[in-house]
Design a protein around this motif. Structure first.
Motif, PDB file in Angstrom:
ATOM      1  N   VAL A  88       0.874  -1.008  -0.002  1.00 11.11           N
ATOM      2  CA  VAL A  88      -0.023  -0.064   0.094  1.00 11.11           C
ATOM      3  C   VAL A  88       0.830   1.301   0.239  1.00 11.11           C
ATOM      4  CG1 VAL A  88      -1.695   1.507   1.321  1.00 11.11           C
ATOM      5  CG2 VAL A  88      -1.999  -1.332   1.118  1.00 11.11           C
ATOM      6  N   ASP A  89       0.391   2.118  -0.843  1.00  7.77           N
ATOM      7  CA  ASP A  89       1.424   3.423  -0.835  1.00  7.77           C
ATOM      8  C   ASP A  89       0.169   4.587  -0.749  1.00  7.77           C
ATOM      9  OD1 ASP A  89       0.049   3.964  -3.387  1.00  7.77           O
ATOM     10  OD2 ASP A  89       1.817   3.616  -4.411  1.00  7.77           O
ATOM     11  N   ASP A  90       0.723   5.951  -0.705  1.00 10.39           N
ATOM     12  CA  ASP A  90      -0.176   6.904  -0.512  1.00 10.39           C
ATOM     13  C   ASP A  90      -1.362   6.959  -1.506  1.00 10.39           C
ATOM     14  OD1 ASP A  90       1.431   7.762   1.678  1.00 10.39           O
ATOM     15  OD2 ASP A  90       2.501   9.153   0.547  1.00 10.39           O
ATOM     16  N   ASP A  91      -1.074   6.498  -2.718  1.00  7.44           N
ATOM     17  CA  ASP A  91      -2.317   6.581  -3.548  1.00  7.44           C
ATOM     18  C   ASP A  91      -3.098   5.486  -3.517  1.00  7.44           C
ATOM     19  OD1 ASP A  91      -1.084   8.794  -4.899  1.00  7.44           O
ATOM     20  OD2 ASP A  91       0.410   7.663  -6.082  1.00  7.44           O
ATOM     21  N   THR A  92      -2.949   4.370  -2.823  1.00  6.72           N
ATOM     22  CA  THR A  92      -3.863   3.297  -2.790  1.00  6.72           C
ATOM     23  C   THR A  92      -5.292   3.624  -1.997  1.00  6.72           C
ATOM     24  OG1 THR A  92      -1.986   1.727  -2.340  1.00  6.72           O
ATOM     25  CG2 THR A  92      -4.216   1.060  -1.713  1.00  6.72           C
ATOM     26  N   LEU A  93      -6.292   3.241  -2.552  1.00  7.13           N
ATOM     27  CA  LEU A  93      -7.452   3.356  -1.946  1.00  7.13           C
ATOM     28  C   LEU A  93      -7.745   2.116  -1.237  1.00  7.13           C
ATOM     29  CD1 LEU A  93      -9.867   4.849  -4.558  1.00  7.13           C
ATOM     30  CD2 LEU A  93      -9.411   5.911  -2.363  1.00  7.13           C
ATOM     31  N   ILE A  94      -8.229   2.130   0.113  1.00  2.00           N
ATOM     32  CA  ILE A  94      -8.482   0.847   1.130  1.00  2.00           C
ATOM     33  C   ILE A  94      -9.895   0.968   1.483  1.00  2.00           C
ATOM     34  CG2 ILE A  94      -7.773  -0.210   3.349  1.00  2.00           C
ATOM     35  CD1 ILE A  94      -5.278   1.690   3.159  1.00  2.00           C
ATOM     36  N   VAL A  95     -10.531  -0.118   0.828  1.00  2.00           N
ATOM     37  CA  VAL A  95     -11.818  -0.202   1.197  1.00  2.00           C
ATOM     38  C   VAL A  95     -12.044  -1.323   2.091  1.00  2.00           C
ATOM     39  CG1 VAL A  95     -14.284  -0.466   0.288  1.00  2.00           C
ATOM     40  CG2 VAL A  95     -12.417   0.593  -1.157  1.00  2.00           C
ATOM     41  N   SER A  96     -12.621  -0.967   3.320  1.00  2.00           N
ATOM     42  CA  SER A  96     -13.152  -2.090   4.442  1.00  2.00           C
ATOM     43  C   SER A  96     -14.603  -2.344   4.501  1.00  2.00           C
ATOM     44  CB  SER A  96     -12.496  -1.830   5.712  1.00  2.00           C
ATOM     45  OG  SER A  96     -13.115  -2.930   6.708  1.00  2.00           O
ATOM     46  N   ILE A  97     -14.964  -3.852   4.236  1.00  3.63           N
ATOM     47  CA  ILE A  97     -16.457  -4.171   4.607  1.00  3.63           C
ATOM     48  C   ILE A  97     -16.387  -5.002   5.685  1.00  3.63           C
ATOM     49  CG2 ILE A  97     -16.937  -4.215   2.184  1.00  3.63           C
ATOM     50  CD1 ILE A  97     -16.775  -7.225   2.226  1.00  3.63           C
ATOM     51  N   ALA A  98     -15.371  -4.829   6.633  1.00  2.91           N
ATOM     52  CA  ALA A  98     -15.594  -5.428   8.034  1.00  2.91           C
ATOM     53  C   ALA A  98     -16.190  -4.439   9.001  1.00  2.91           C
ATOM     54  CB  ALA A  98     -14.026  -5.718   8.620  1.00  2.91           C
ATOM     55  N   ALA A  99     -17.251  -5.270   9.638  1.00  2.22           N
ATOM     56  CA  ALA A  99     -18.100  -4.426  10.395  1.00  2.22           C
ATOM     57  C   ALA A  99     -17.380  -4.348  11.832  1.00  2.22           C
ATOM     58  CB  ALA A  99     -19.433  -5.612  11.051  1.00  2.22           C
ATOM     59  N   GLY A 100     -17.528  -3.011  12.483  1.00  3.89           N
ATOM     60  CA  GLY A 100     -17.019  -2.627  13.881  1.00  3.89           C
ATOM     61  C   GLY A 100     -15.727  -2.255  13.823  1.00  3.89           C
ATOM     62  N   THR A 101     -15.032  -2.294  12.606  1.00  2.00           N
ATOM     63  CA  THR A 101     -13.797  -1.883  12.363  1.00  2.00           C
ATOM     64  C   THR A 101     -13.589  -0.320  11.729  1.00  2.00           C
ATOM     65  OG1 THR A 101     -12.858  -3.923  11.796  1.00  2.00           O
ATOM     66  CG2 THR A 101     -11.189  -2.101  11.665  1.00  2.00           C
ATOM     67  N   THR A 102     -13.326   0.879  12.696  1.00  2.00           N
ATOM     68  CA  THR A 102     -13.340   2.142  12.513  1.00  2.00           C
ATOM     69  C   THR A 102     -11.992   2.483  11.640  1.00  2.00           C
ATOM     70  OG1 THR A 102     -11.937   2.717  14.183  1.00  2.00           O
ATOM     71  CG2 THR A 102     -14.289   2.676  14.482  1.00  2.00           C
ATOM     72  N   ILE A 103     -12.232   3.624  10.966  1.00  4.18           N
ATOM     73  CA  ILE A 103     -11.287   3.952  10.045  1.00  4.18           C
ATOM     74  C   ILE A 103      -9.975   4.119  10.785  1.00  4.18           C
ATOM     75  CG2 ILE A 103     -10.353   6.099   8.669  1.00  4.18           C
ATOM     76  CD1 ILE A 103     -13.182   6.292   7.524  1.00  4.18           C
ATOM     77  N   SER A 104     -10.016   4.871  11.985  1.00  5.59           N
ATOM     78  CA  SER A 104      -8.889   4.914  12.886  1.00  5.59           C
ATOM     79  C   SER A 104      -8.161   3.795  13.411  1.00  5.59           C
ATOM     80  CB  SER A 104      -9.138   5.912  14.255  1.00  5.59           C
ATOM     81  OG  SER A 104     -10.070   5.242  14.815  1.00  5.59           O
ATOM     82  N   LYS A 105      -9.016   2.845  13.367  1.00  8.12           N
ATOM     83  CA  LYS A 105      -8.413   1.512  13.900  1.00  8.12           C
ATOM     84  C   LYS A 105      -7.668   0.850  12.533  1.00  8.12           C
ATOM     85  CE  LYS A 105     -10.703  -1.069  16.358  1.00  8.12           C
ATOM     86  NZ  LYS A 105     -11.726  -1.827  17.133  1.00  8.12           N
ATOM     87  N   MET A 106      -8.276   1.074  11.445  1.00 14.58           N
ATOM     88  CA  MET A 106      -7.475   0.467  10.271  1.00 14.58           C
ATOM     89  C   MET A 106      -6.325   1.230   9.791  1.00 14.58           C
ATOM     90  SD  MET A 106      -9.452  -1.713   8.247  1.00 14.58           S
ATOM     91  CE  MET A 106      -8.851  -1.534   6.541  1.00 14.58           C
ATOM     92  N   LYS A 107      -6.418   2.609  10.431  1.00 12.16           N
ATOM     93  CA  LYS A 107      -4.817   3.500  10.128  1.00 12.16           C
ATOM     94  C   LYS A 107      -3.703   2.796  10.988  1.00 12.16           C
ATOM     95  CE  LYS A 107      -5.612   7.084   7.342  1.00 12.16           C
ATOM     96  NZ  LYS A 107      -4.774   7.182   6.059  1.00 12.16           N
TER      97      LYS A 107
END
Length: 271
Positions: A88-107
């Motif tokens: 993953v680099d700065d230009d990658t789009l990350i799409v999560s379909i996992a319930a209960g996992t926030t954007i901040s947690k993904m970060k």
């Protein structure tokens, strides 16, 4: 997306596999897709081979994802996502379909790239789902359009104003199919108590629920208008609705049910 910067699907279980099949049926070039899953079913393995879709237990070391779609269980995030940091680099789009996992947690696991949370529901497996999506700041209009195309292969897509609304989406549509299945169960059970054979009662309930849903999907009328259209004053439907729409009826039950599901979604996001 390109073979050099592919669309990477992490996890190809029921939901991930359904989305993948939707991509293949659309105009997405299979050569631009890579599937990462160490536990592929034999059926899906054959499907990937048939369509010449690259796959493996992990991403190759020299591969950078254009879009990384994460379709694994929330409890797997901590162990799986660190393996994709180099992909993953700065230009990658990350799409999560996992319930209960926030954007901040993904970060915490994937500090690079832009993150989007999506909440599809299980009818996506038959191309009839609906997905609510929330994005972190900085996700461009073009990126939103690209993500919409990727997810609308399984049904309509709704963009939310903020991530907090994901919990309400989870409560209404994410968990919603179970409420509909319960409705069919209850109708069938009541039919048995009214004198019908169980198998006939369940067939009547299943076809009524699915048929009414299809009628509502195809009609431009609001749900309350459709209800009123089949309710003759003083008739049998009106008699049933007088019970279901009473003060202690369905609306109060659904208010409590949706509130409970939303609260649980919020609790899971904090764990």
């Amino acid at each position: 997306m390109s073979p050099d910067r592919p669309l990477v699907l992490v996890g190809a279980g029921n939901m991930g596999g359904a989305i993948l099949r939707g991509w293949v049926k659309s105009d997405i070039d299979p050569a631009t897709i890579y599937v990462s899953d160490p536990g592929l079913s034999s059926e899906l393995q054959q499907y990937l081979d048939k369509h010449s879709i690259r796959h493996g237990a992990a991403m190759p070391d020299d591969m950078i994802a254009s879009i990384l779609m994460v379709a694994i269980k929330p409890q797997m995030m901590e162990n799986v996502l660190p393996n994709f940091v180099s992909g993953v680099d700065d230009d990658t789009l990350i799409v999560s379909i996992a319930a209960g996992t926030t954007i901040s947690k993904m970060k915490l696991f994937l500090p690079s790239g832009k993150i989007v949370r999506a909440m599809p529901n299980t009818p996506a497996m038959v191309g009839r789902g609906i997905t609510g999506i929330a994005a972190e700041d900085g996700v461009s209009t073009n990126s939103r359009e690209e993500i919409t195309k990727l997810l609308e292969v399984c049904g309509p897509v709704v963009w939310l104003d903020n991530e907090e609304q994901i919990d309400a989406v989870t409560a209404v549509s994410g968990s919603g199919p179970a409420y509909v299945f319960l409705l069919a169960e209850c109708m069938a059970e009541a039919g048995c108590k009214a004198g019908l054979d169980h198998e006939i009662a369940m067939q009547l309930a299943r076809e009524t629920v699915s048929g009414a849903g299809e009628l509502m999907r195809q009609s431009e009328d609001a749900a309350n208008v459709l209800r009123e259209n089949v309710t003759s004053p003083g008739g049998t439907t009106a008699a049933a609705l007088s019970v279901l729409m009473a003060n202690e009826g369905m609306q109060k039950l659904f208010d409590a049910a949706i509130a409970a599901a939303k609260l649980r979604s919020e609790e899971l996001a904090k764990q």
